[in-house]
Design an enzyme around this catalytic site. Structure first.
Site, PDB file in Angstrom:
ATOM      1  N   HIS A  73     -60.505  58.116 -27.850  1.00  0.00           N
ATOM      2  CA  HIS A  73     -59.785  57.151 -26.927  1.00  0.00           C
ATOM      3  C   HIS A  73     -58.894  58.089 -26.150  1.00  0.00           C
ATOM      4  CE1 HIS A  73     -57.185  53.916 -25.717  1.00  0.00           C
ATOM      5  NE2 HIS A  73     -58.145  53.121 -25.899  1.00  0.00           N
TER       6      HIS A  73
ATOM      7  N   ASP B 108     -56.468  58.883 -35.913  1.00  0.00           N
ATOM      8  CA  ASP B 108     -56.311  57.675 -35.071  1.00  0.00           C
ATOM      9  C   ASP B 108     -56.975  56.465 -35.633  1.00  0.00           C
ATOM     10  OD1 ASP B 108     -56.763  55.712 -33.277  1.00  0.00           O
ATOM     11  OD2 ASP B 108     -57.649  56.841 -31.636  1.00  0.00           O
TER      12      ASP B 108
ATOM     13  N   GLN C 199     -58.968  51.573 -34.657  1.00  0.00           N
ATOM     14  CA  GLN C 199     -60.364  51.159 -34.936  1.00  0.00           C
ATOM     15  C   GLN C 199     -60.538  51.388 -36.463  1.00  0.00           C
ATOM     16  OE1 GLN C 199     -61.753  48.937 -32.733  1.00  0.00           O
ATOM     17  NE2 GLN C 199     -60.853  50.093 -30.810  1.00  0.00           N
TER      18      GLN C 199
ATOM     19  N   LYS D 218     -55.235  44.768 -33.261  1.00  0.00           N
ATOM     20  CA  LYS D 218     -56.531  44.945 -33.499  1.00  0.00           C
ATOM     21  C   LYS D 218     -56.947  44.545 -34.988  1.00  0.00           C
ATOM     22  CE  LYS D 218     -57.392  48.908 -30.332  1.00  0.00           C
ATOM     23  NZ  LYS D 218     -57.699  48.227 -29.046  1.00  0.00           N
TER      24      LYS D 218
ATOM     25  N   CYS E  29     -61.970  53.376 -22.145  1.00  0.00           N
ATOM     26  CA  CYS E  29     -60.831  54.282 -22.213  1.00  0.00           C
ATOM     27  C   CYS E  29     -61.206  55.552 -22.819  1.00  0.00           C
ATOM     28  CB  CYS E  29     -59.603  53.595 -23.055  1.00  0.00           C
ATOM     29  SG  CYS E  29     -58.890  52.204 -22.010  1.00  0.00           S
TER      30      CYS E  29
END
Lengths: 420, 153
Positions: free
Chosen positions: A131, A209, A212, A235, A374
């Site tokens: 991303h 990261d 997600q 999220k 993104c």
């Protein structure tokens, strides 16, 4: 279009893991099929209540006043940090620093650690799956420092090519920043394997990261063997504007403050200052205590559901959706099989552009994302400018899959119409 | 006709499938590239001016049906018009897709075939798709090396 398929497909019978009634927006719109949870999740009433509860019973500036209400606000903020850090498997809960979300977390690490540890000629390794939030901060750090940005390429089903990644690791690699789960195509990174590779080949720190990852997979920070883990609250059923980054204490001690002001100082002299301890050193200004309290409520909600069950629910939805979507002529799905993929289905439909799909699906009450997600470096490698993306979460069920497939069929029919 | 059927009416689908004046333009006097950073859509417009008159417009790029059809119909609509007339037509088109055609007293006749985009105003998210080619054309006309700069008035 094929005219031979006349059998109506069986509806997908899959109950939601979390009742729609718990989510005021979904409860108020029973015919809405929200398939954009990878962009942001809906919020349960428990989260909204926690935020309102903070403002109605505990609102004061944390760490400031020598009065009971301020102490109550401080406790609420502090307790939220403990709840969230433990949910993500960090025993040393003060190593969780709150930020606005993953983007700010990545910028924090790039500035607080990167600026003092990356020198000219050093190397930073990322992947083509990232991303922009885990791409641009490193690209810009490399540019500012005269370091080299190395990008690990992907397999044909959009997983990280581990052989290529391994070949990029050298004694000059200072940072390996990698996604735990791809937002655009859902691929899950085999983190343990990556960690083993990086540790064997380079002195680099590993930044994961988890934007997600945290919402969809059980996470044990202490067991991952990484240096920093970034995530976003919104999220994972929490409010917008709160998230964080967990780091090992050893790495945090190597970091310089990156934002200056109240709360992060120990003492301010006329011409220099000294710094507060972890985590406050990296949380300048009045903290977002109310949203931290909201995020802690979201975490408790997810703990009740159980993250293993969350993952199982998504795999079941993925498999059902995959089977139904595979039957649609001209539909191409990106990404690996369900076992290596989070609850995201990225696809294209022959002759119908993703933006047109999103508009048509919207008219059928189905919300999907269309665009580059993104992740423009990934889109370039897919040879496209955009894909359509449907993503699931705990409140998704079989009827969402049915509605998606039905609306896609309608879109196909609309575009197949031959003008006179 | 439903909103959706009106948005994706046959003229638009036809121009999406078989865009007119799609390709590069030899002897272009001005070019510009337009991007919609939000969705990644891209259009390149090449224009050939004969004095102050647009003699030819061609386009290439990637985009949704609305943006492609809009570019295609635009290339036909502006042919033979002066730059001032192109500007005036863009203003009318913009009023149409933003739902202000009636209050601006713009007739269907003034818009010609562009009137097929009238339902875009009911899909506010898609206004950018419909107007990308026009913004890019305006930039291409301003980039025209031989011409007089377009007034911002």
């Amino acid at each position: 279009m094929s005219t031979t398929t006349t059998l109506a497909p069986q509806p997908v019978s899959l109950a939601p893991l979390a009742p729609r009634a718990d989510f005021p927006l979904l409860a108020a719109q029973p015919s809405l099929h929200y398939l954009d949870s990878a962009a942001t999740s809906q919020k349960p009433q428990a989260v909204l209540d926690a935020i309102t509860g903070f403002y109605s019973t505990a609102n004061a500036n944390p760490h400031r006043g020598a009065y009971e209400l301020s102490a109550k606000a401080t406790d609420a903020y502090h307790d939220s940090r403990i709840t969230i850090a433990r949910f993500l498997g960090a025993a040393d809960t003060d190593t969780l620093v709150f930020t606005r979300g993953t983007t700010e977390s990545m910028n924090l690490v790039a500035n607080a650690w990167g600026r003092t540890h990356v020198q000219e000629g050093d190397e930073i390794v990322i992947t083509a799956l990232e991303h922009h939030a885990n791409f641009v901060p490193w690209q810009q750090l490399a540019l500012a420092k005269g370091a080299h940005l190395r990008i690990a390429e992907l397999t044909s089903d959009q997983r990280i090519d581990l052989d290529h990644l391994e070949s990029l690791l050298t004694s000059r690699t200072r940072i390996v920043a990698i996604t735990q789960v791809s937002n655009a195509v859902g691929s899950i990174t085999p983190v343990a394997e990556v960690v083993r590779m990086v540790r064997a080949k380079s002195p680099a720190i590993i930044v994961l990261d988890g934007a997600q990852g945290a919402p969809h997979l059980p996470v044990e920070f202490d067991a991952l063997g990484i240096d920093f883990y970034a995530f976003s609250g919104h999220k994972l059923l929490g409010p917008m504007g709160i998230g964080g980054v967990i780091g090992t204490r050893a790495r945090w001690l190597e970091c310089e403050p990156w934002q200056f002001g109240g709360d992060m100082i120990e003492w301010v002299n006329d011409h220099d200052s000294t710094w507060n301890t972890l985590p406050h050193k990296f949380e300048a200004g009045t903290p977002n205590a109310a949203d931290a309290v909201g995020l802690a409520a979201a975490v408790r909600y997810l703990q009740q559901l159980d993250m293993t069950a969350v993952r199982e629910h998504e795999v079941a939805l993925l498999e059902a959706a995959h089977a139904r979507l595979s039957a649609l002529e001209g539909l191409h799905m990106y990404g690996p099989p369900a076992s290596q993929r989070s609850g995201v289905i990225s696809f294209s439909l022959a002759d119908v552009h993703p933006h047109d799909l999103a508009t048509i699906l919207d008219q059928h009450g189905v919300c999907i994302r269309a665009g580059h997600h993104c992740a423009q470096p990934l889109m370039r490698r897919l040879g496209t400018n955009s894909t359509a993306r449907a993503s699931f979460y705990v409140y998704s069920d079989g009827s969402d899959v049915d509605a998606l497939v039905h609306a896609l069929t309608e879109a196909q029919r609309m575009f197949a119409h031959t003008p006179a | 006709m439903s909103d959706l059927q009106e948005l994706y009416q046959s003229v638009i689908l036809d121009h999406n499938r078989k865009p007119r004046n799609f390709g590069t333009l030899d002897g272009a006097t001005g070019t510009a590239e337009g991007k919609n950073p939000l969705c990644g859509d891209q259009v390149e417009i090449a224009v050939q001016l004969d004095g102050d008159t647009v003699s030819r417009v061609m386009f290439t790029g990637h985009g949704c049906a609305i943006s492609k059809a809009s570019a295609s119909l635009m290339t036909a609509a502006v042919q033979g018009k002066t730059r001032a007339e192109v500007d005036a037509l863009f203003d009318k088109f913009h009023a149409l897709v933003t739902g202000r055609a009636d209050e601006a007293d713009i007739t269907r006749e003034a818009l010609g075939q562009l009137v097929v985009f009238s339902s875009v105003s009911r899909f506010p998210i898609r206004v950018k798709c419909a107007s990308l080619a026009w913004h890019t054309l305006r930039a291409a006309l301003e980039n025209d090396a031989a011409g007089v700069p377009v007034s911002t008035e």
